[in-house]
Motif scaffolding. Structure first.
Motif, mmCIF file in Angstrom:
data_model
loop_
_atom_site.group_PDB
_atom_site.id
_atom_site.type_symbol
_atom_site.label_atom_id
_atom_site.label_comp_id
_atom_site.label_asym_id
_atom_site.label_seq_id
_atom_site.Cartn_x
_atom_site.Cartn_y
_atom_site.Cartn_z
ATOM 1 N N ALA A 128 0.829 -1.211 0.000
ATOM 2 C CA ALA A 128 0.000 0.000 0.000
ATOM 3 C C ALA A 128 0.861 1.257 0.000
ATOM 4 O O ALA A 128 0.620 2.199 -0.764
ATOM 5 N N PHE A 129 1.881 1.288 0.855
ATOM 6 C CA PHE A 129 2.750 2.468 0.913
ATOM 7 C C PHE A 129 3.539 2.646 -0.380
ATOM 8 O O PHE A 129 3.723 3.771 -0.862
ATOM 9 N N SER A 130 3.998 1.549 -0.953
ATOM 10 C CA SER A 130 4.737 1.627 -2.206
ATOM 11 C C SER A 130 3.852 2.177 -3.322
ATOM 12 O O SER A 130 4.312 2.946 -4.174
ATOM 13 N N LYS A 131 2.586 1.796 -3.298
ATOM 14 C CA LYS A 131 1.630 2.277 -4.300
ATOM 15 C C LYS A 131 1.496 3.799 -4.256
ATOM 16 O O LYS A 131 1.216 4.449 -5.268
ATOM 17 N N LEU A 132 1.755 4.381 -3.082
ATOM 18 C CA LEU A 132 1.665 5.831 -2.905
ATOM 19 C C LEU A 132 2.983 6.539 -3.218
ATOM 20 O O LEU A 132 3.094 7.748 -3.049
ATOM 21 N N GLY A 133 3.982 5.797 -3.655
ATOM 22 C CA GLY A 133 5.266 6.395 -3.998
ATOM 23 C C GLY A 133 6.250 6.467 -2.865
ATOM 24 O O GLY A 133 7.326 7.065 -3.002
ATOM 25 N N VAL A 134 5.913 5.851 -1.732
ATOM 26 C CA VAL A 134 6.828 5.821 -0.588
ATOM 27 C C VAL A 134 7.865 4.711 -0.792
ATOM 28 O O VAL A 134 7.542 3.629 -1.300
ATOM 29 N N LYS A 135 9.105 4.996 -0.399
ATOM 30 C CA LYS A 135 10.133 3.957 -0.444
ATOM 31 C C LYS A 135 9.865 2.981 0.697
ATOM 32 O O LYS A 135 10.046 3.311 1.867
ATOM 33 N N ALA A 136 9.409 1.783 0.370
ATOM 34 C CA ALA A 136 9.030 0.797 1.382
ATOM 35 C C ALA A 136 10.058 -0.332 1.436
ATOM 36 O O ALA A 136 10.530 -0.813 0.409
ATOM 37 N N ILE A 137 10.395 -0.726 2.656
ATOM 38 C CA ILE A 137 11.279 -1.865 2.893
ATOM 39 C C ILE A 137 10.523 -2.828 3.798
ATOM 40 O O ILE A 137 10.148 -2.468 4.916
ATOM 41 N N ALA A 138 10.264 -4.026 3.324
ATOM 42 C CA ALA A 138 9.544 -5.029 4.101
ATOM 43 C C ALA A 138 10.518 -6.108 4.558
ATOM 44 O O ALA A 138 11.314 -6.614 3.753
ATOM 45 N N THR A 139 10.455 -6.453 5.846
ATOM 46 C CA THR A 139 11.355 -7.472 6.394
ATOM 47 C C THR A 139 10.577 -8.451 7.268
ATOM 48 O O THR A 139 9.564 -8.113 7.863
#
Length: 253
Positions: A128-139
């Motif tokens: 969801a955050f990536s869809k908004l253009g935020v640099k997302a890191i999932a771990t």
């Protein structure tokens, strides 16, 4: 409750609802179909889902209006609706339904450009955050994925890291989010310890879950220090729980 296999859940509820012809459940099946469509497409919901299930007083009303057979069908429909979260957890490996409206509120209120999701599971919120253009890191340590049929159903790429190691490695993000931390073990308290050890400017740390309920440990709810703010209230106003679990964001001081 009658045991319904995961693969027949949707067909069973649709069949019952078609037999009943009641607007109150017709609308909820439409909601469920839309949620499943989003999950199948691996995209976040546009906004938080509507409440599923039927209130006790409404059930009492229909008990007087329906035949005994139809009322039994309605009871089963209600049980299935109330178990929708369990269904999506077993089929898609998600407990929380990510939505763009809430994610955008977090981004706007906290001026977020980068985010770290810890214990991300299949990383639905990161998507969801990536869809908004935020640099997302999932771990995630991905230990759970070894014995789960949903372990390879990622919504967003996940780096194999424990929550503590991820905090140490990616401490320069704007915000850290832990969604649905387990209500056993010490992972949530280990996260707070690692967070408190960060020197200098810290990212915000949010947990998504239910206070003294489905997520996090009793020790966490007893000893963690929480911050209250207008920003957090605004964020939580975008979340409407779709079942009996009161899902909210909590900010750690």
């Amino acid at each position: 409750m009658e045991k319904i296999k995961m693969t027949s859940y949707l067909n069973k509820i649709i069949s019952l609802v078609e037999e009943l012809h009641l607007p109150i459940v017709d609308e909820q099946v439409i909601e469920i179909k839309f949620i499943i469509k989003c999950l199948d497409a691996k995209i976040p919901l546009p906004s938080a889902p509507n409440m599923l299930g039927i209130e006790p007083d409404v059930m009492d009303f229909y008990k007087e209006k329906l035949s005994a057979i139809d009322y039994q069908k309605l009871e089963l429909v209600n049980q299935l609706l109330n178990n929708f979260r369990s269904y999506i957890s077993r089929k898609y490996g998600v407990w929380s339904l990510a939505n763009l409206n809430t994610a955008k509120e977090i981004v706007d209120k906290y001026n977020v450009h980068s985010i770290l999701e810890i214990m991300a599971g299949n990383a639905y919120w990161s998507a969801a955050f990536s869809k908004l253009g935020v640099k997302a890191i999932a771990t995630d340590n991905l230990e759970w994925a070894k014995g789960s049929c949903t372990g390879d159903l990622l919504f967003f790429p996940v780096k194999k890291l424990s929550a503590v190691d991820a905090i140490h490695k990616y401490r320069d993000v704007d915000i850290i989010i832990g969604c649905w931390a387990p209500n056993f073990g010490s992972a949530d308290m280990d996260i707070i310890e690692a967070y408190n050890a960060i020197q200098g400017k810290k990212p915000k740390l949010l947990f998504l879950g239910e206070k003294n309920g489905a997520t996090n440990t009793a020790r966490f709810w007893k000893s963690a220090k929480f911050k209250k703010s207008c920003e957090l209230n605004s964020i939580n106003h975008t979340i409407s729980s779709f079942d009996f679990i009161d899902e909210r964001f909590f900010e750690i001081k």
